[in-house]
Scaffold this motif. Structure first.
Motif, PDB file in Angstrom:
ATOM      1  N   ARG A   1       0.839  -1.209   0.000  1.00  0.00           N
ATOM      2  CA  ARG A   1       0.000   0.000   0.000  1.00  0.00           C
ATOM      3  C   ARG A   1       0.865   1.248   0.000  1.00  0.00           C
ATOM      4  NH1 ARG A   1      -2.811  -3.464   3.258  1.00  0.00           N
ATOM      5  NH2 ARG A   1      -5.006  -3.772   2.736  1.00  0.00           N
ATOM      6  N   PRO A   2       0.368   2.331  -0.625  1.00  0.00           N
ATOM      7  CA  PRO A   2       1.100   3.595  -0.578  1.00  0.00           C
ATOM      8  C   PRO A   2       0.955   4.278   0.773  1.00  0.00           C
ATOM      9  CG  PRO A   2      -0.917   3.852  -1.847  1.00  0.00           C
ATOM     10  CD  PRO A   2      -0.817   2.401  -1.517  1.00  0.00           C
ATOM     11  N   TYR A   3       1.918   5.146   1.042  1.00  0.00           N
ATOM     12  CA  TYR A   3       1.931   5.978   2.244  1.00  0.00           C
ATOM     13  C   TYR A   3       2.134   7.417   1.808  1.00  0.00           C
ATOM     14  CZ  TYR A   3       3.837   8.305   6.407  1.00  0.00           C
ATOM     15  OH  TYR A   3       4.072   9.188   7.434  1.00  0.00           O
ATOM     16  N   THR A   4       1.424   8.331   2.452  1.00  0.00           N
ATOM     17  CA  THR A   4       1.676   9.755   2.260  1.00  0.00           C
ATOM     18  C   THR A   4       1.897  10.390   3.624  1.00  0.00           C
ATOM     19  OG1 THR A   4       0.846  11.809   1.254  1.00  0.00           O
ATOM     20  CG2 THR A   4      -0.778  10.370   2.293  1.00  0.00           C
ATOM     21  N   ALA A   5       2.767  11.383   3.681  1.00  0.00           N
ATOM     22  CA  ALA A   5       3.238  11.890   4.973  1.00  0.00           C
ATOM     23  C   ALA A   5       2.177  12.660   5.741  1.00  0.00           C
ATOM     24  CB  ALA A   5       4.474  12.762   4.771  1.00  0.00           C
ATOM     25  N   GLY A   6       1.219  13.245   5.047  1.00  0.00           N
ATOM     26  CA  GLY A   6       0.218  14.025   5.761  1.00  0.00           C
ATOM     27  C   GLY A   6      -0.849  14.534   4.835  1.00  0.00           C
ATOM     28  N   SER A   7      -1.855  15.121   5.454  1.00  0.00           N
ATOM     29  CA  SER A   7      -2.919  15.767   4.694  1.00  0.00           C
ATOM     30  C   SER A   7      -3.231  17.079   5.390  1.00  0.00           C
ATOM     31  CB  SER A   7      -4.160  14.881   4.649  1.00  0.00           C
ATOM     32  OG  SER A   7      -5.162  15.434   3.847  1.00  0.00           O
ATOM     33  N   PRO A   8      -2.987  18.230   4.735  1.00  0.00           N
ATOM     34  CA  PRO A   8      -2.469  18.324   3.377  1.00  0.00           C
ATOM     35  C   PRO A   8      -0.952  18.133   3.353  1.00  0.00           C
ATOM     36  CG  PRO A   8      -2.747  20.518   4.278  1.00  0.00           C
ATOM     37  CD  PRO A   8      -3.268  19.560   5.323  1.00  0.00           C
ATOM     38  N   TRP A   9      -0.450  17.801   2.157  1.00  0.00           N
ATOM     39  CA  TRP A   9       0.996  17.661   1.972  1.00  0.00           C
ATOM     40  C   TRP A   9       1.289  17.728   0.481  1.00  0.00           C
ATOM     41  CZ3 TRP A   9       5.393  18.691   3.726  1.00  0.00           C
ATOM     42  CH2 TRP A   9       6.556  18.008   3.408  1.00  0.00           C
ATOM     43  N   SER A  10       2.252  18.560   0.147  1.00  0.00           N
ATOM     44  CA  SER A  10       2.589  18.792  -1.257  1.00  0.00           C
ATOM     45  C   SER A  10       3.598  17.795  -1.788  1.00  0.00           C
ATOM     46  CB  SER A  10       3.137  20.207  -1.422  1.00  0.00           C
ATOM     47  OG  SER A  10       4.295  20.389  -0.623  1.00  0.00           O
ATOM     48  N   GLY A  11       4.114  16.920  -0.940  1.00  0.00           N
ATOM     49  CA  GLY A  11       5.061  15.905  -1.373  1.00  0.00           C
ATOM     50  C   GLY A  11       6.476  16.158  -0.927  1.00  0.00           C
ATOM     51  N   SER A  12       6.813  17.416  -0.632  1.00  0.00           N
ATOM     52  CA  SER A  12       8.142  17.761  -0.128  1.00  0.00           C
ATOM     53  C   SER A  12       8.103  19.188   0.382  1.00  0.00           C
ATOM     54  CB  SER A  12       9.198  17.624  -1.223  1.00  0.00           C
ATOM     55  OG  SER A  12       9.166  18.740  -2.098  1.00  0.00           O
ATOM     56  N   TRP A  13       9.154  19.582   1.095  1.00  0.00           N
ATOM     57  CA  TRP A  13       9.245  20.960   1.577  1.00  0.00           C
ATOM     58  C   TRP A  13       9.588  21.939   0.468  1.00  0.00           C
ATOM     59  CZ3 TRP A  13       6.834  22.030   5.747  1.00  0.00           C
ATOM     60  CH2 TRP A  13       6.786  21.157   6.828  1.00  0.00           C
ATOM     61  N   ASP A  14       9.761  21.428  -0.770  1.00  0.00           N
ATOM     62  CA  ASP A  14      10.007  22.334  -1.899  1.00  0.00           C
ATOM     63  C   ASP A  14       8.792  23.193  -2.212  1.00  0.00           C
ATOM     64  OD1 ASP A  14      12.527  21.264  -2.149  1.00  0.00           O
ATOM     65  OD2 ASP A  14      11.949  19.847  -3.731  1.00  0.00           O
ATOM     66  N   HIS A  15       7.618  22.754  -1.777  1.00  0.00           N
ATOM     67  CA  HIS A  15       6.376  23.495  -1.995  1.00  0.00           C
ATOM     68  C   HIS A  15       5.683  23.693  -0.649  1.00  0.00           C
ATOM     69  CE1 HIS A  15       6.882  22.658  -6.262  1.00  0.00           C
ATOM     70  NE2 HIS A  15       7.005  21.380  -5.971  1.00  0.00           N
ATOM     71  N   HIS A  16       4.826  24.699  -0.568  1.00  0.00           N
ATOM     72  CA  HIS A  16       4.026  24.904   0.632  1.00  0.00           C
ATOM     73  C   HIS A  16       3.210  23.644   0.907  1.00  0.00           C
ATOM     74  CE1 HIS A  16       0.843  26.403   3.258  1.00  0.00           C
ATOM     75  NE2 HIS A  16       1.632  27.434   3.541  1.00  0.00           N
ATOM     76  N   PRO A  17       3.089  23.227   2.181  1.00  0.00           N
ATOM     77  CA  PRO A  17       2.366  21.980   2.465  1.00  0.00           C
ATOM     78  C   PRO A  17       0.943  21.948   1.938  1.00  0.00           C
ATOM     79  CG  PRO A  17       3.562  22.714   4.407  1.00  0.00           C
ATOM     80  CD  PRO A  17       3.677  23.816   3.395  1.00  0.00           C
ATOM     81  N   ASN A  18       0.297  23.120   1.838  1.00  0.00           N
ATOM     82  CA  ASN A  18      -1.101  23.161   1.396  1.00  0.00           C
ATOM     83  C   ASN A  18      -1.236  23.795   0.016  1.00  0.00           C
ATOM     84  OD1 ASN A  18      -3.820  22.500   1.881  1.00  0.00           O
ATOM     85  ND2 ASN A  18      -4.280  24.547   2.646  1.00  0.00           N
ATOM     86  N   ASP A  19      -0.203  23.694  -0.799  1.00  0.00           N
ATOM     87  CA  ASP A  19      -0.231  24.237  -2.162  1.00  0.00           C
ATOM     88  C   ASP A  19      -1.244  23.446  -2.991  1.00  0.00           C
ATOM     89  OD1 ASP A  19       0.243  24.971  -4.829  1.00  0.00           O
ATOM     90  OD2 ASP A  19       2.390  25.236  -4.490  1.00  0.00           O
ATOM     91  N   PRO A  20      -2.288  24.091  -3.511  1.00  0.00           N
ATOM     92  CA  PRO A  20      -3.298  23.331  -4.259  1.00  0.00           C
ATOM     93  C   PRO A  20      -2.764  22.658  -5.514  1.00  0.00           C
ATOM     94  CG  PRO A  20      -3.696  25.697  -4.442  1.00  0.00           C
ATOM     95  CD  PRO A  20      -2.640  25.522  -3.392  1.00  0.00           C
ATOM     96  N   ALA A  21      -1.640  23.121  -6.036  1.00  0.00           N
ATOM     97  CA  ALA A  21      -1.095  22.540  -7.260  1.00  0.00           C
ATOM     98  C   ALA A  21      -0.283  21.282  -7.009  1.00  0.00           C
ATOM     99  CB  ALA A  21      -0.228  23.571  -7.988  1.00  0.00           C
ATOM    100  N   HIS A  22      -0.065  20.936  -5.753  1.00  0.00           N
ATOM    101  CA  HIS A  22       0.818  19.809  -5.439  1.00  0.00           C
ATOM    102  C   HIS A  22       0.201  18.943  -4.344  1.00  0.00           C
ATOM    103  CE1 HIS A  22       4.118  21.555  -7.814  1.00  0.00           C
ATOM    104  NE2 HIS A  22       3.715  22.711  -7.324  1.00  0.00           N
ATOM    105  N   GLY A  23      -0.129  17.713  -4.675  1.00  0.00           N
ATOM    106  CA  GLY A  23      -0.600  16.767  -3.678  1.00  0.00           C
ATOM    107  C   GLY A  23      -1.974  17.100  -3.137  1.00  0.00           C
ATOM    108  N   THR A  24      -2.156  16.856  -1.826  1.00  0.00           N
ATOM    109  CA  THR A  24      -3.462  17.044  -1.194  1.00  0.00           C
ATOM    110  C   THR A  24      -3.602  18.458  -0.660  1.00  0.00           C
ATOM    111  OG1 THR A  24      -2.511  16.064   0.800  1.00  0.00           O
ATOM    112  CG2 THR A  24      -3.874  14.647  -0.588  1.00  0.00           C
TER     113      THR A  24
END
Length: 817
Positions: A449-472
């Motif tokens: 199964r996949p794991y994601t670090a959080g919700s919201p989370w953009s996938g890395s600290w390269d983007h804001h954690p709640n950036d709508p263009a990246h991830g959740t």
């Protein structure tokens, strides 16, 4: 073979020198309720009267006999809430500090009095905080210092009821030689063949050390076995032609019995049984021209997830029975929901929850239990969290419905945006759990199964954690500060939280607030509104569309429920129309844990709000919608909400087809006047391929005049309808509602009637509040808009005898005249 004795009977709760009957599983609050020593804290403002319970120590007691020839006896608690000392026959056999773990204690040879003494959760949290230091928290309670259901300490929808007790089953296990300590089935599919790899560990007695053991596994007639002398074994088998398990709406949900047995030369020692399903799951987080995706892929099929967030269904979680789980989850499936996210401030739910999801085809997104707080990473918490995660990953991984592990709720976002970083000054806050410990545990124990670090989370600290263009993305600015039209300001890759509040059903309010003259700001209503400035946000959201109904609670109640349904629909319609850029919406929230004004679609008494019926419409496989803005691009539509908040630059017709078959249809567009006359009409022939969206500009001659308060647009196709009003309701020239009502008994069904409403005028957002007939009455239809000459038939169940006058008193519609 192992002997198991369930220890459910004969427990007492010690209270002020007295011994009260106690239910196990249960908690102190429910035992005191049963004894008549406290009143229901859900009623009125009584919650305040029981705050003392969470600050006391409590003891549960029973007598346990020892009657076995086995070598070993284990006392097994599946859940102790929370800080407990276990004493058996005068000997302390263990202590616990974690509600979310199973605890096993060696009690070989012991018999007699069994005491479980629970210390105050506040005292335990204070002890840990003294060791770790302070950490930021959204709420003024110490939930991050104790491994306990966080929302016991209150939330913006929940009461503060700090529980204690034996909250899951307890049993005595007698065994010899060896037992199955853990079983981990890794279930995959390859080229049509189901593959099962079972990894097991055993615990041995001194006599069993070094003995040859044999483990056997079987699935659907296929089997494998292995003999071994250590503490671990791996078995692999194939199931040719395994039928795939699918999410609801995509296929069937076949389940297979998986059995594991352990034996030695003298015979069977232990067994383990679960149901599994064959399917693959991936999470596509590929980068593209829009940002970073977040798309669930099941059996190779890319999904737009039609989700809801789940909170504990009762503040006293032991009251949630398997039947109640199934009822609530069936209500979710009835609303065309296919994903349920278990939120990180609650619990890892009972297996009955996941069993129901397996059978109903509801995908489960499981948060690890961290929410809205900075969590210390030092001992004693770190070891507890490691053990807790391992325990629950192994317990839940057989369920095919479980498709995603998520590290936390909003903590990565909180670190960046909620002024935590300066307050922490370098102290630990949980990042090591979410980006280190938890992904390592999932990779080790459950790599399927996949794991994601959080919700919201953009996938890395390269983007804001709640950036709508990246991830959740969590979309809360709208509810907090804006009109729901602003949901259309962007196209997030995956909307994991958004929502709008409304009060519960009228019958729920009457039960919870007996004798109160109901008003938005009456004492009980305010106590059952836990959100910061919740009523202010409700009223501001309402006032953008309607005149505030001063002194008319019935009208306020109806219109706030209307706005809730419209707001959530506005977001889902927009985001679904931008599939595959946006790959899912998870509404906050499906359910409530007590009677409260909240974001839920199902209120605390289990009654459906209009939002639930609206979810059924906007989450259907096929959806027709009108969106402000022109063209077929994937960016912002801008300019209004399509439901009375502006005109925008043209209109877009979106034809959303999430079904497996082509949708070939003719869409009838009518530009209408408020009195019912047709100003212009056209028919658009549309073909939408399976799992696709077609976006078409509405021809100019059909777009209502934004300067007119008397025009609107209706689109109809295959029984579906979309509407667009160019001005807010308070500015629209609604005619005075006029309609006929008929009441028709359903033959052979004494508690069922059909209510038939025939419209003489435009009836906007007509709603029958059937619970006004009686607490058990429920309607099968939510908000419905009728044009002059149209009719709706509403089936009411659980209904006492009613008259036309009763029905008219329970019917509401938009009326700004």
């Amino acid at each position: 073979m192992k002997d198991v004795t369930q220890l459910t009977d004969g427990w007492s709760l010690l209270h002020d020198g007295e011994s009260l009957p106690a239910a196990v599983p249960g908690c102190v609050h429910t035992d005191l309720l049963a004894a008549g020593l406290i009143e229901d804290p859900y009623i009125g403002e009584r919650e305040k009267e029981v705050a003392w319970i969470g600050r006391r120590d409590w003891t549960y007691r029973t007598e346990v006999a020892h009657d076995s020839a086995h070598e070993r006896a284990d006392l097994v608690f599946e859940g102790l809430d929370t800080a407990a000392t276990v004493t058996f026959a005068g000997r302390t056999v263990g202590t616990t500090r974690n509600m979310h773990r199973t605890h096993r204690f060696d009690v070989t040879g012991l018999a007699g009095e069994l005491d479980v003494r629970f210390g105050s959760a506040y005292d335990e949290a204070d002890r840990v905080r003294a060791l770790t230091g302070d950490r930021p928290n959204v709420y003024p309670e110490p939930s991050q210092y104790i491994r306990k259901m966080a929302c016991n300490f209150g939330w913006d929808w929940g009461p503060t009821l700090v529980t204690a007790g034996i909250w899951r089953p307890v049993r005595l296990e007698h065994w010899s030689t060896a037992r199955l300590a853990s079983v981990r089935p890794l279930v995959t599919v390859e080229d049509g063949t189901g593959r099962v790899e079972v990894r097991l560990t055993v615990e041995r007695t001194a006599r069993g050390a070094g003995r040859t053991l044999t483990a056997a596994v079987s699935v659907d007639g296929a089997g494998a076995e292995v003999s071994f002398e250590g503490d671990e074994a791996v078995l692999r088998l194939d199931v040719p032609g395994a039928r795939l398990w699918w999410p609801r709406g995509y296929g069937e949900q076949p389940l297979y019995d998986l059995g594991v047995t352990l034996r030695d030369a003298d015979g069977p020692l232990d067994s383990w049984h679960r149901r599994i399903g064959f399917r693959t799951v991936e999470l596509d987080r590929s980068a593209d021209e829009h940002g970073t995706g977040f798309t669930l892929v099941v059996n190779g099929e890319r999904l737009f997830a039609r989700g809801v967030n789940w909170i504990p269904d009762d503040a006293f979680v032991t009251r949630v029975t398997p039947e109640r789980y199934r009822t609530r989850l069936a209500q979710a499936a009835d609303a065309n929901i296919d994903l349920v996210r278990i939120w990180g401030g609650g619990i890892y739910e009972d297996d009955a929850f996941y069993d129901a999801c397996d059978e109903l085809g509801l995908l489960v997104w499981q948060d690890f239990l961290f929410a809205c707080s900075a969590y210390p990473e030092e001992q004693p918490l770190r070891g507890e969290i490691d053990a807790e995660a391992r325990d629950n990953v192994v317990r839940l991984m057989p369920h095919p419905s479980l498709v995603l592990w998520n590290g936390n709720n909003e903590n990565l976002w909180g670190f960046r945006d909620w002024d935590w970083e300066p307050a922490l000054a370098g102290d630990s806050w949980g990042e090591g759990y979410y980006l280190g410990l938890l992904p390592r545990i999932v990779a080790e124990l459950d790599p399927t199964r996949p794991y994601t670090a959080g919700s919201p989370w953009s996938g890395s600290w390269d983007h804001h954690p709640n950036d709508p263009a990246h991830g959740t993305h969590h979309s809360w600015e709208v509810w907090n500060r804006q009109d729901y039209a602003e949901y259309r300001a962007d196209v997030p890759r995956f909307v994991a939280e958004f929502g709008w509040q409304a009060p519960p059903a009228m019958a729920t309010l009457r039960r919870a607030l007996p004798g109160e003259t109901l008003a938005p700001d009456s004492p009980g209503m305010l106590h059952h509104q836990k959100a910061e400035d919740g009523n202010g946000k409700l009223n501001r959201g309402l006032a953008r569309h309607f005149p505030l109904p001063e002194g008319d609670f019935d009208r306020w109640h109806h219109l706030t429920q209307v706005v809730q349904a419209r707001a959530v629909a506005a977001g889902i319609e927009h985001w679904r129309s931008h599939w595959p850029v946006c790959a899912g919406t998870v509404v906050w929230q499906l359910n409530d844990c007590w009677p409260v004004s909240s974001w839920a679609a199902i209120d605390g008494d289990g009654r459906l709000k209009p939002l639930h019926h609206e979810l059924r419409r906007v989450y259907a496989d096929r959806l027709l919608t009108l969106l402000p803005g022109s063209g077929s691009g994937s960016g912002s539509d801008g300019g209004g909400d399509g439901d009375g908040s502006g005109t925008g630059a043209g209109l877009t017709l979106a034809v959303v087809n999430q079904s497996a078959t082509e949708w070939r249809t003719s869409v009838a567009l009518r530009r209408l006047e408020s009195g019912g006359g047709t100003l212009h009409r056209a028919v658009l022939d549309v073909t939408a391929a399976p799992r696709s969206v077609v976006r078409l500009p509405v021809p100019d001659g059909l777009v209502p005049d934004g300067a007119s308060a008397k025009e609107f647009l209706a689109a109809d196709a295959d029984g579906l309808r979309a509407l667009h009003f160019p001005v807010p309701d308070k500015d629209f020239a609604y005619p005075r509602p006029s309609y006929d009502v008929g009441v028709e008994p359903v033959p052979g069904q004494g508690d069922r009637v059909d209510v038939v409403v025939s419209a003489h005028t435009l009836l906007r957002d007509l709603l029958l509040q059937a619970d006004r007939f009686g607490p058990s009455a429920a309607a099968d239809t939510g908000l419905v808009t009728l044009l002059p000459g149209e009719q709706v038939r509403i089936r009411v169940t659980g209904c006492p005898p009613v008259t036309e006058a009763d029905v008219r008193a329970a019917l509401f519609c938009v009326d700004t005249a």
